[in-house]
Design a protein around this motif. Sequence first.
Motif, PDB file in Angstrom:
ATOM      1  N   VAL A 234       0.855  -1.183   0.000  1.00 53.66           N
ATOM      2  CA  VAL A 234       0.000   0.000   0.000  1.00 53.66           C
ATOM      3  C   VAL A 234       0.891   1.234   0.000  1.00 53.66           C
ATOM      4  CG1 VAL A 234      -1.988  -1.010   1.174  1.00 53.66           C
ATOM      5  CG2 VAL A 234      -0.128  -0.051   2.517  1.00 53.66           C
ATOM      6  N   ARG A 235       0.333   2.316  -0.490  1.00 52.25           N
ATOM      7  CA  ARG A 235       1.066   3.574  -0.406  1.00 52.25           C
ATOM      8  C   ARG A 235       0.918   4.168   0.992  1.00 52.25           C
ATOM      9  NH1 ARG A 235       0.393   7.000  -5.947  1.00 52.25           N
ATOM     10  NH2 ARG A 235      -1.858   6.928  -5.536  1.00 52.25           N
ATOM     11  N   GLY A 236       1.941   4.874   1.412  1.00 48.44           N
ATOM     12  CA  GLY A 236       1.843   5.638   2.643  1.00 48.44           C
ATOM     13  C   GLY A 236       1.113   6.935   2.376  1.00 48.44           C
ATOM     14  N   VAL A 237       0.910   7.710   3.418  1.00 45.02           N
ATOM     15  CA  VAL A 237       0.141   8.944   3.250  1.00 45.02           C
ATOM     16  C   VAL A 237       0.644  10.018   4.206  1.00 45.02           C
ATOM     17  CG1 VAL A 237      -1.627   8.253   4.923  1.00 45.02           C
ATOM     18  CG2 VAL A 237      -2.213   9.881   3.126  1.00 45.02           C
ATOM     19  N   THR A 238       0.632  11.240   3.742  1.00 47.80           N
ATOM     20  CA  THR A 238       0.901  12.403   4.576  1.00 47.80           C
ATOM     21  C   THR A 238       0.346  13.620   3.854  1.00 47.80           C
ATOM     22  OG1 THR A 238       2.588  13.548   5.877  1.00 47.80           O
ATOM     23  CG2 THR A 238       3.194  12.928   3.632  1.00 47.80           C
ATOM     24  N   GLY A 239       0.623  14.806   4.359  1.00 42.56           N
ATOM     25  CA  GLY A 239       0.111  15.991   3.695  1.00 42.56           C
ATOM     26  C   GLY A 239       0.347  17.242   4.513  1.00 42.56           C
ATOM     27  N   MET A 240      -0.224  18.330   4.046  1.00 43.24           N
ATOM     28  CA  MET A 240      -0.082  19.616   4.718  1.00 43.24           C
ATOM     29  C   MET A 240      -1.121  20.584   4.183  1.00 43.24           C
ATOM     30  SD  MET A 240       3.254  21.175   2.710  1.00 43.24           S
ATOM     31  CE  MET A 240       4.365  20.030   3.508  1.00 43.24           C
ATOM     32  N   GLU A 241      -1.327  21.663   4.915  1.00 48.30           N
ATOM     33  CA  GLU A 241      -2.114  22.786   4.414  1.00 48.30           C
ATOM     34  C   GLU A 241      -1.198  23.992   4.260  1.00 48.30           C
ATOM     35  OE1 GLU A 241      -5.722  23.805   6.396  1.00 48.30           O
ATOM     36  OE2 GLU A 241      -6.792  22.096   5.526  1.00 48.30           O
ATOM     37  N   GLU A 278       2.870  17.703 -17.694  1.00 49.89           N
ATOM     38  CA  GLU A 278       2.443  16.294 -17.758  1.00 49.89           C
ATOM     39  C   GLU A 278       1.841  15.814 -16.438  1.00 49.89           C
ATOM     40  OE1 GLU A 278       2.323  14.352 -20.262  1.00 49.89           O
ATOM     41  OE2 GLU A 278       3.555  15.320 -21.782  1.00 49.89           O
ATOM     42  N   GLY A 279       1.938  16.640 -15.411  1.00 45.76           N
ATOM     43  CA  GLY A 279       1.427  16.231 -14.107  1.00 45.76           C
ATOM     44  C   GLY A 279       2.468  15.583 -13.217  1.00 45.76           C
ATOM     45  N   ASN A 280       3.732  15.588 -13.635  1.00 45.57           N
ATOM     46  CA  ASN A 280       4.799  15.034 -12.810  1.00 45.57           C
ATOM     47  C   ASN A 280       5.242  16.059 -11.767  1.00 45.57           C
ATOM     48  OD1 ASN A 280       5.132  12.534 -14.375  1.00 45.57           O
ATOM     49  ND2 ASN A 280       5.874  13.897 -15.983  1.00 45.57           N
ATOM     50  N   VAL A 281       5.524  15.582 -10.571  1.00 46.33           N
ATOM     51  CA  VAL A 281       5.998  16.468  -9.511  1.00 46.33           C
ATOM     52  C   VAL A 281       7.424  16.888  -9.822  1.00 46.33           C
ATOM     53  CG1 VAL A 281       6.413  16.715  -7.046  1.00 46.33           C
ATOM     54  CG2 VAL A 281       4.497  15.320  -7.846  1.00 46.33           C
ATOM     55  N   LEU A 331       2.973   3.431  -8.546  1.00 45.50           N
ATOM     56  CA  LEU A 331       4.273   3.091  -7.989  1.00 45.50           C
ATOM     57  C   LEU A 331       5.154   4.316  -7.820  1.00 45.50           C
ATOM     58  CD1 LEU A 331       4.744  -0.128 -10.097  1.00 45.50           C
ATOM     59  CD2 LEU A 331       4.282  -0.016  -7.646  1.00 45.50           C
ATOM     60  N   LEU A 332       4.564   5.504  -7.981  1.00 44.67           N
ATOM     61  CA  LEU A 332       5.275   6.762  -7.770  1.00 44.67           C
ATOM     62  C   LEU A 332       4.572   7.553  -6.669  1.00 44.67           C
ATOM     63  CD1 LEU A 332       5.786   7.895 -11.482  1.00 44.67           C
ATOM     64  CD2 LEU A 332       7.533   6.967  -9.953  1.00 44.67           C
ATOM     65  N   PRO A 333       5.330   8.313  -5.882  1.00 49.90           N
ATOM     66  CA  PRO A 333       4.678   9.187  -4.906  1.00 49.90           C
ATOM     67  C   PRO A 333       3.873  10.259  -5.622  1.00 49.90           C
ATOM     68  CG  PRO A 333       7.030   9.647  -5.007  1.00 49.90           C
ATOM     69  CD  PRO A 333       6.802   8.416  -5.831  1.00 49.90           C
ATOM     70  N   SER A 334       2.768  10.646  -5.036  1.00 49.29           N
ATOM     71  CA  SER A 334       1.883  11.618  -5.674  1.00 49.29           C
ATOM     72  C   SER A 334       1.713  12.853  -4.804  1.00 49.29           C
ATOM     73  CB  SER A 334       0.514  10.996  -5.955  1.00 49.29           C
ATOM     74  OG  SER A 334      -0.179  10.746  -4.738  1.00 49.29           O
ATOM     75  N   LEU A 335       1.310  13.937  -5.445  1.00 53.93           N
ATOM     76  CA  LEU A 335       0.979  15.176  -4.756  1.00 53.93           C
ATOM     77  C   LEU A 335      -0.334  15.674  -5.338  1.00 53.93           C
ATOM     78  CD1 LEU A 335       3.335  18.049  -3.735  1.00 53.93           C
ATOM     79  CD2 LEU A 335       1.209  18.580  -4.917  1.00 53.93           C
ATOM     80  N   THR A 336      -1.350  15.762  -4.498  1.00 55.73           N
ATOM     81  CA  THR A 336      -2.705  16.083  -4.946  1.00 55.73           C
ATOM     82  C   THR A 336      -3.241  17.284  -4.180  1.00 55.73           C
ATOM     83  OG1 THR A 336      -3.137  13.752  -5.417  1.00 55.73           O
ATOM     84  CG2 THR A 336      -5.052  15.192  -5.208  1.00 55.73           C
ATOM     85  N   ILE A 337      -3.848  18.203  -4.894  1.00 53.52           N
ATOM     86  CA  ILE A 337      -4.535  19.314  -4.248  1.00 53.52           C
ATOM     87  C   ILE A 337      -5.930  18.824  -3.870  1.00 53.52           C
ATOM     88  CG2 ILE A 337      -5.224  21.720  -4.434  1.00 53.52           C
ATOM     89  CD1 ILE A 337      -2.181  21.092  -4.707  1.00 53.52           C
ATOM     90  N   ILE A 361      -3.099  19.848   0.779  1.00 51.38           N
ATOM     91  CA  ILE A 361      -2.284  19.003  -0.096  1.00 51.38           C
ATOM     92  C   ILE A 361      -2.172  17.611   0.500  1.00 51.38           C
ATOM     93  CG2 ILE A 361       0.035  18.620  -1.004  1.00 51.38           C
ATOM     94  CD1 ILE A 361       0.346  21.574  -1.333  1.00 51.38           C
ATOM     95  N   GLY A 362      -2.488  16.609  -0.307  1.00 55.39           N
ATOM     96  CA  GLY A 362      -2.321  15.224   0.101  1.00 55.39           C
ATOM     97  C   GLY A 362      -1.177  14.588  -0.661  1.00 55.39           C
ATOM     98  N   MET A 363      -0.389  13.781   0.015  1.00 55.52           N
ATOM     99  CA  MET A 363       0.713  13.068  -0.627  1.00 55.52           C
ATOM    100  C   MET A 363       0.597  11.580  -0.334  1.00 55.52           C
ATOM    101  SD  MET A 363       4.033  15.549  -0.061  1.00 55.52           S
ATOM    102  CE  MET A 363       3.563  16.222   1.535  1.00 55.52           C
TER     103      MET A 363
END
Length: 503
Positions: A234-241, A278-281, A331-337, A361-363
């Motif tokens: 599973v992917r891990g999760v974190t984030g910030m405002e 392209e949407g890549n971080v 399989l890549l870390p993501s950054l989502t608003i 922001i969710g990661m």
Amino acid sequence: MRVISAIFILIVSQLSAQDVNKLAEKHIKENGVQIIDDFKTLLSMPNVAFDLPNINKNAQHIISELNDRGVETKLLRMVGTPPIVYGYYPVEGADRTLAFYVHYDGQPVDKTKWTHNPWEPVYYSDAMFNGGEPMDFPSKTEDIEENHRIYVRSAGDDKAPIITILTALDMIHANKLAVTSNLVFFFEGQEEAGSDQLHQYLSDNRELVDEIDLWLFCDGPVHQSRKPQLVFGVRGVTGMEITTYGPNRPLHSGHYGNWAPVPGQLLSDLIASMKDEEGNVIIEGFYDDVEPLSKLEKEALANIPPIDESLKEELGINDPEGTETYNERLLLPSLTIKGLSSGNTGKLARNVVPATATAAIGMRLVKGCDPEKQKDLVEAHIRKQGFHIVREDPDQETRMRYPKIAKVTRSGGYPAARTSMDLPIIQGVIERSKDVAGEDLILLPTLGGSLPLYLFTDELKKPAIILPIANHDNNQHAADENLRIGNLWYGIKLMGALMTMEE
């Protein structure tokens, strides 16, 4: 009451998974109405984690059902926290212990978004989006069809595995089959609330979990191709405002527009700087710690059926992010608003320059990424864009000293986890599952969502895999959550096969 003797039944020869399948299908055919009725009873209990009276009612009901099947049970409790339902089913002579993890809590509900009362199960002839209509719950097994659905909170996430486990035990006892492993049942009551006390529960009860050889997490949906799958991570999760600042109070946009800095514009520019077209971080170092796949994992990934075109059609997406496939992007870390706010829109819009703008922001993290380091990388990027970072709203002195200010509020989170497919015990589960699901069984290295799997793989040092059974379109976490009956039947067969697999 289906009280089972504590003297567990063994037979001389173990049956193949195909034979167990046939017995499970026969049991379902003979008991389908009762199975659905038992499921309906469980689903009728509200189960939001902070609603402790109802959460305890769920726990007591599950304890009673396990006791009726000869399982040794106890409630693991901490003050003010949903209890863990713990069950142990010892088997004489067994050299292996399998643990089945399920969470019995569910997401909160907004009743205004639901077609029906979210705590009252409703039976449908098909999915709503397929034109399904509400109907009476079946009174005869021959009236049950696999495309029928039950609509209610937690139907798909995550009470279905509880019923499949209980029914698998019924089927095994009715047919005098051999359970081949010691079984542990570990049912959590606050997964949807963040599992904040799970680490403490595991630490305080190490003697109950130390002997476990493999954790089987019963959660999540089958693959979007509608094919069954096993998931190994599973992917891990974190984030910030992030909050940006303009004037110290909202200003008339006619008088001050074109002069006063607009926090929404500042925030939009900052967010836009984090990704390419392209949407890549493009935050420096964001992908550096990604742990590569093994040869076996790469082969499994290559065998997953392509779903991008069908997903684009289903979800109304013309141009997804990235150039990789959907499965490769997981399989890549993501950054989502996750959300944006500044001022008002629509009929509430006013001619003002707002004082602040905020983005949530969710990661999602993959194996190798540390949650705190990923947040550090984002903060370093914010500073490179010329922002001074604060943890509280800036005072007047700070406002006058720095041209651009961003308040960053960091969330918690946890790392990703992944279990190797090469382990002998994992290969045994794969082969046994293929006997149930067929050769179309998908082996997915990592699920897109997150679970605190790292507590088991990294801290308890035990392998863990996910056994998803819910339909992929079950609306988990959303309004009109549902479960397809055929997926319930699949789960019963899978649980029965794994409980009786050869050592």
